[in-house]
Design a protein around this motif. Structure first.
Motif, PDB file in Angstrom:
ATOM      1  N   LEU A  38     -35.670 -16.939  -5.408  1.00  0.00           N
ATOM      2  CA  LEU A  38     -35.974 -16.893  -6.730  1.00  0.00           C
ATOM      3  C   LEU A  38     -34.827 -16.641  -7.450  1.00  0.00           C
ATOM      4  CD1 LEU A  38     -39.536 -15.420  -6.209  1.00  0.00           C
ATOM      5  CD2 LEU A  38     -39.122 -17.817  -6.764  1.00  0.00           C
ATOM      6  N   ASP A  39     -34.785 -16.910  -8.710  1.00  0.00           N
ATOM      7  CA  ASP A  39     -33.479 -16.625  -9.494  1.00  0.00           C
ATOM      8  C   ASP A  39     -34.359 -15.983 -10.899  1.00  0.00           C
ATOM      9  OD1 ASP A  39     -30.953 -16.305 -10.638  1.00  0.00           O
ATOM     10  OD2 ASP A  39     -30.839 -18.464 -11.342  1.00  0.00           O
ATOM     11  N   VAL A  69     -36.370  -7.970 -11.587  1.00  0.00           N
ATOM     12  CA  VAL A  69     -36.421  -7.732 -10.381  1.00  0.00           C
ATOM     13  C   VAL A  69     -36.412  -6.088 -10.248  1.00  0.00           C
ATOM     14  CG1 VAL A  69     -34.823  -7.692  -8.193  1.00  0.00           C
ATOM     15  CG2 VAL A  69     -35.012  -9.959  -9.762  1.00  0.00           C
ATOM     16  N   ASP A  70     -35.650  -5.362 -11.006  1.00  0.00           N
ATOM     17  CA  ASP A  70     -35.930  -3.915 -11.076  1.00  0.00           C
ATOM     18  C   ASP A  70     -37.104  -3.472 -11.104  1.00  0.00           C
ATOM     19  OD1 ASP A  70     -33.011  -4.063 -10.677  1.00  0.00           O
ATOM     20  OD2 ASP A  70     -32.638  -3.575 -12.692  1.00  0.00           O
ATOM     21  N   ARG A  71     -37.857  -3.903 -12.210  1.00  0.00           N
ATOM     22  CA  ARG A  71     -39.413  -3.672 -12.496  1.00  0.00           C
ATOM     23  C   ARG A  71     -40.153  -3.847 -11.189  1.00  0.00           C
ATOM     24  NH1 ARG A  71     -43.518  -6.298 -14.392  1.00  0.00           N
ATOM     25  NH2 ARG A  71     -42.510  -7.996 -14.983  1.00  0.00           N
ATOM     26  N   LEU A  72     -40.203  -5.144 -10.645  1.00  0.00           N
ATOM     27  CA  LEU A  72     -40.980  -5.433  -9.544  1.00  0.00           C
ATOM     28  C   LEU A  72     -40.601  -4.624  -8.212  1.00  0.00           C
ATOM     29  CD1 LEU A  72     -40.941  -9.160  -9.873  1.00  0.00           C
ATOM     30  CD2 LEU A  72     -42.981  -7.651 -10.282  1.00  0.00           C
TER      31      LEU A  72
END
Length: 86
Positions: free
Chosen positions: A5-6, A12-15
């Protein structure tokens, strides 16, 4: 199966932070999240369906609010409901 996934770095940081709070790797957290949305035959789960219906209802309410103008006499919805009850 591998999926790439891009996503933007902030997503990405939050997840990753949400996964860390739950004591999971990012991969495990994403898999758990996806599996919660569907049952074993691929149909939406009851909870996911309820969330979707609530979101749809909220969107419809916001659309209606865009078309409705404020009462020129300043009455609220409650004032109209209570009118004649007294």
């Amino acid at each position: 199966m591998t999926v790439q996934l891009d996503w933007p770095p902030e997503v990405v940081d939050r997840l990753t932070e949400e996964a860390r709070k739950r004591g999971l790797s990012l991969e495990a957290y994403l898999l758990e999240t996806v599996l919660q949305q569907r049952d074993s035959n691929g149909a939406p789960t009851e909870e996911a369906e309820k969330r979707r219906k609530r979101a749809d209802a909220g969107a419809r309410i916001l659309e209606i609010q865009k078309r409705v103008k404020p009462d020129p006499e300043g009455w609220t919805s409650r004032d109209h409901i209570n009118y004649g009850r007294r």
